[in-house]
Design a protein around this motif. Sequence first.
Motif, PDB file in Angstrom:
ATOM      1  N   TYR A   1       0.744  -1.211   0.045  1.00  0.00           N
ATOM      2  CA  TYR A   1       0.226   0.122   0.115  1.00  0.00           C
ATOM      3  C   TYR A   1       0.951   1.419   0.073  1.00  0.00           C
ATOM      4  N   LEU A   2       0.406   2.151  -0.844  1.00  0.00           N
ATOM      5  CA  LEU A   2       1.104   3.484  -0.946  1.00  0.00           C
ATOM      6  C   LEU A   2       0.257   4.787  -0.207  1.00  0.00           C
ATOM      7  N   TYR A   3       0.845   5.532   0.341  1.00  0.00           N
ATOM      8  CA  TYR A   3       0.183   6.636   0.873  1.00  0.00           C
ATOM      9  C   TYR A   3       0.565   8.110   0.544  1.00  0.00           C
ATOM     10  N   VAL A   4      -0.115   9.024   0.303  1.00  0.00           N
ATOM     11  CA  VAL A   4       0.137  10.436   0.218  1.00  0.00           C
ATOM     12  C   VAL A   4      -0.761  11.235   1.194  1.00  0.00           C
ATOM     13  N   ALA A   5      -0.289  12.294   1.808  1.00  0.00           N
ATOM     14  CA  ALA A   5      -0.915  13.166   2.290  1.00  0.00           C
ATOM     15  C   ALA A   5      -0.333  14.463   2.821  1.00  0.00           C
ATOM     16  N   LEU A   6      -1.593  15.422   2.833  1.00  0.00           N
ATOM     17  CA  LEU A   6      -0.805  16.641   3.154  1.00  0.00           C
ATOM     18  C   LEU A   6      -1.296  17.411   4.441  1.00  0.00           C
ATOM     19  N   THR A   7      -0.364  17.924   5.132  1.00  0.00           N
ATOM     20  CA  THR A   7      -0.715  18.225   6.590  1.00  0.00           C
ATOM     21  C   THR A   7      -0.342  19.534   6.839  1.00  0.00           C
ATOM     22  N   ARG A   8      -0.806  20.239   7.629  1.00  0.00           N
ATOM     23  CA  ARG A   8      -0.499  21.763   7.862  1.00  0.00           C
ATOM     24  C   ARG A   8       0.706  21.932   8.587  1.00  0.00           C
ATOM     25  N   THR A   9       1.038  20.991   9.367  1.00  0.00           N
ATOM     26  CA  THR A   9       2.236  21.044  10.163  1.00  0.00           C
ATOM     27  C   THR A   9       3.328  19.932   9.771  1.00  0.00           C
ATOM     28  N   GLN A  10       4.551  19.661  10.488  1.00  0.00           N
ATOM     29  CA  GLN A  10       5.335  18.750  10.152  1.00  0.00           C
ATOM     30  C   GLN A  10       5.067  17.449  11.099  1.00  0.00           C
ATOM     31  N   SER A  11       3.809  17.496  11.949  1.00  0.00           N
ATOM     32  CA  SER A  11       3.485  16.253  12.786  1.00  0.00           C
ATOM     33  C   SER A  11       2.737  15.307  11.538  1.00  0.00           C
ATOM     34  N   PRO A  12       2.780  14.236  12.045  1.00  0.00           N
ATOM     35  CA  PRO A  12       2.357  13.049  11.073  1.00  0.00           C
ATOM     36  C   PRO A  12       0.763  13.227  11.098  1.00  0.00           C
ATOM     37  N   PRO A  13       0.549  12.510   9.841  1.00  0.00           N
ATOM     38  CA  PRO A  13      -1.138  12.803   9.767  1.00  0.00           C
ATOM     39  C   PRO A  13      -1.949  12.103  10.910  1.00  0.00           C
ATOM     40  N   ASP A  14      -1.623  11.303  11.457  1.00  0.00           N
ATOM     41  CA  ASP A  14      -2.418  10.833  12.599  1.00  0.00           C
ATOM     42  C   ASP A  14      -2.529  11.469  13.868  1.00  0.00           C
ATOM     43  N   LEU A  15      -1.841  12.673  13.726  1.00  0.00           N
ATOM     44  CA  LEU A  15      -1.903  13.541  14.717  1.00  0.00           C
ATOM     45  C   LEU A  15      -2.747  14.724  14.431  1.00  0.00           C
ATOM     46  N   GLY A  16      -3.048  14.664  13.241  1.00  0.00           N
ATOM     47  CA  GLY A  16      -4.073  15.648  12.871  1.00  0.00           C
ATOM     48  C   GLY A  16      -3.651  16.511  11.977  1.00  0.00           C
ATOM     49  N   GLY A  17      -4.305  17.813  11.660  1.00  0.00           N
ATOM     50  CA  GLY A  17      -4.028  18.655  10.564  1.00  0.00           C
ATOM     51  C   GLY A  17      -3.989  18.107   9.357  1.00  0.00           C
ATOM     52  N   VAL A  18      -4.790  17.157   8.814  1.00  0.00           N
ATOM     53  CA  VAL A  18      -4.649  16.711   7.407  1.00  0.00           C
ATOM     54  C   VAL A  18      -5.409  17.636   6.524  1.00  0.00           C
ATOM     55  N   LEU A  19      -4.873  17.857   5.308  1.00  0.00           N
ATOM     56  CA  LEU A  19      -5.600  18.769   4.357  1.00  0.00           C
ATOM     57  C   LEU A  19      -6.324  17.876   3.531  1.00  0.00           C
ATOM     58  N   ALA A  20      -5.606  16.827   2.995  1.00  0.00           N
ATOM     59  CA  ALA A  20      -6.152  15.583   2.235  1.00  0.00           C
ATOM     60  C   ALA A  20      -5.224  14.246   2.390  1.00  0.00           C
ATOM     61  N   ILE A  21      -5.710  13.205   2.189  1.00  0.00           N
ATOM     62  CA  ILE A  21      -5.032  11.868   2.210  1.00  0.00           C
ATOM     63  C   ILE A  21      -5.569  10.960   1.270  1.00  0.00           C
ATOM     64  N   GLY A  22      -4.652  10.163   0.784  1.00  0.00           N
ATOM     65  CA  GLY A  22      -4.963   9.168  -0.356  1.00  0.00           C
ATOM     66  C   GLY A  22      -4.245   7.840   0.030  1.00  0.00           C
ATOM     67  N   ARG A  23      -4.669   6.922  -0.640  1.00  0.00           N
ATOM     68  CA  ARG A  23      -4.076   5.572  -0.554  1.00  0.00           C
ATOM     69  C   ARG A  23      -4.171   4.885  -1.800  1.00  0.00           C
ATOM     70  N   ALA A  24      -3.317   3.966  -2.207  1.00  0.00           N
ATOM     71  CA  ALA A  24      -3.429   3.068  -3.262  1.00  0.00           C
ATOM     72  C   ALA A  24      -2.921   1.951  -2.931  1.00  0.00           C
ATOM     73  N   ASP A  25      -3.635   0.649  -3.657  1.00  0.00           N
ATOM     74  CA  ASP A  25      -3.164  -0.697  -3.538  1.00  0.00           C
ATOM     75  C   ASP A  25      -2.092  -0.827  -4.841  1.00  0.00           C
ATOM     76  N   ALA A  26      -0.887  -1.120  -4.425  1.00  0.00           N
ATOM     77  CA  ALA A  26      -0.116  -1.292  -5.666  1.00  0.00           C
ATOM     78  C   ALA A  26       0.343  -2.624  -5.889  1.00  0.00           C
ATOM     79  N   SER A  27      -0.555  -3.689  -5.512  1.00  0.00           N
ATOM     80  CA  SER A  27      -0.250  -4.884  -5.273  1.00  0.00           C
ATOM     81  C   SER A  27      -0.392  -5.468  -6.884  1.00  0.00           C
ATOM     82  N   ALA A  28      -1.216  -4.817  -7.390  1.00  0.00           N
ATOM     83  CA  ALA A  28      -1.794  -5.444  -8.643  1.00  0.00           C
ATOM     84  C   ALA A  28      -0.912  -5.574  -9.730  1.00  0.00           C
ATOM     85  N   THR A  29       0.223  -4.828  -9.635  1.00  0.00           N
ATOM     86  CA  THR A  29       1.042  -4.542 -10.795  1.00  0.00           C
ATOM     87  C   THR A  29       1.992  -5.640 -11.026  1.00  0.00           C
TER      88      THR A  29
END
Lengths: 367, 242
Positions: free
Chosen positions: B141-169
């Motif tokens: 699995y691959l992830y991308v996120a935009l956060t307002r601060t340098q804290s990780p996405p799970d600590l809040g401030g997420v502007l957008a987040i997405g995931r893709a399953d790269a297994s099928a390739t």
Amino acid sequence: VSTVPLLPTSKPDLRPLIVGAPISAGGEGQPWNGDLLWLMGTCVQPVANCMFPQLSAATFNIRVPYRRPPWVQALCIEVELYGSLAAAAGGWAEVNATLTGSAPIGTTDLDGTRKSLPFDDARIVRPLRGIMDVSGVTANTNTTLTIGHAAFTPDAGTLPLRGISRVSVFELPLGSSSPTASADDPGVEGSWPVATGDARNALYDGTATGPAGFKRFVAEMDRARTRPRWSQWIAPQEDSAAWFTDSAVLADLDWRLGDGSTQTVHLYTRAQRLYGSSVADPHEVTVWYKTTSASDDGQLELTAASGTTTNTVTATLPASTTWTSVTGTLDLPADHTEQRVTLTARASIAGGEELRISNICLRAAPP
Amino acid sequence: MSDLSGERFDSDVYIPHPPGASSYWENGAPLDAGAAMVFRSNLSKLISQSYRPLVQTIGRGIIRPGTTADTWSGLRDPDPSPTDGSTPDLAHQISWSPAHAAKFPVLLLADRVLAGVAGLGLRRVEALFDHAHRGSTHHLYLYVALTRTQSPPDLGGVLAIGRADASATGGQGQTSITLTPTTAVDAVRDAIDITARAEGGDTRTIARAISAYLWVGWVSEQLNPSVAPTDFVYAVSAWEKP
């Protein structure tokens, strides 16, 4: 003095303009000025945003090619260090950033003094950060920002990961612009355009280098159009970290990815499409490299593919046992959906020697 | 296209013009509307093409296999533990530690019109991974996120987040994730002060900017630590997307 807007201002509609009539200074000039200020002063460019594999050397440099547009006044540099098991025992590193003609604004973390290492695998790593006044850096000239990792002490006797894990460099926006105070500042002077004595408030010519007049607008459109945009991939200039090949024929590089073999790594960027899908986006390419041989040259082939167009350029990298750079050109095709471009690289060197590459840097150079 | 770029001529190209210093521009005369239309169209073209590359990097290389003994250095983050069998939200699926993620500072622009929402949205961001996945019994699995601060996405401030399953390739492949921030951003009030230029000594002028961090992350569900690494991230690129 004009305040640089955070949004484009005009969103113009062409229809109200009646061909043949003079143009109103206030109605046209002010929105144009706002758009130019936004293009050059707000829509500033990232220069490099790269992470690095785990390093083992204590001393190495990271080179970031840069060419300053005259109006860019400050760069922000962020460096993240690998965490270390030695952090709690006083592990430290010394990191500095140098660019000829620049000076730090205020205090900087990148002054070569000792900085504590972050804890191993910490999730919140405070980057080292410095803001550099680059107004003294020669404009419109290729320069190199050097980030040096000069020393390191792991203290605790463990074998930590060490070195720099990420480097980020980006231009900072302008809060205001005053072409009267400096012709380098973008746009036209904020107190203009007012055509004194002209009942129609017409937009008059002025000069290209003065702070006002529509000739200045024309010159500023050209500056906005031709500003550098960056796509660069960087490795530390350290023998065990730089990408390399020992192939006598053009072959994929070993990108130090731990996959046990070479890979055709796909590097993606986005072309600018100013003149339609059939006109390429020309770029200048800078490659930093060294060879283990003092006499055998290296070769590097770069291919840019997009849509149905593929452009390839091959450059000779003259033998050099110290890190050096060459510069060439590569046209990025602009015919793919959303102008996505795929870059691939192959390299070679004769005689069983090694060619090591630390930078592939593309800088947009529009005509 | 930038939603604020405006109208252009049908040809939608930057129309070549003489340089500002050219004698073509007659001295002493006002600008006529025909030339002004060219100016307007060209400025719109430049704004519409102002999308910027944000991140280009080689690596991370090997994605460390997870171990059942150390859930925070490998697989799905158990925080919060989905004891009810549910799937954690995207921000809580990985630890975002340096072995499984990297963050990059970016200055964002808000010039995208949001449907049905007052205010403007941040530009969309596309991240493209070049990677390898070998094996048919586990996921990458691959992830991308935009956060307002340098804290990780799970600590809040997420502007957008997405995931893709790269297994099928299977083997080497490329996976794209596009983030479309849906929150309206006030380009003035949501901006932070940032140094713009030195003014001598300790004096500086400031500008406003929407500062954020772009996170990329990855997780391999290859649980067996005795197996040779099967999953790799070769390169990551991200750019603003029309």
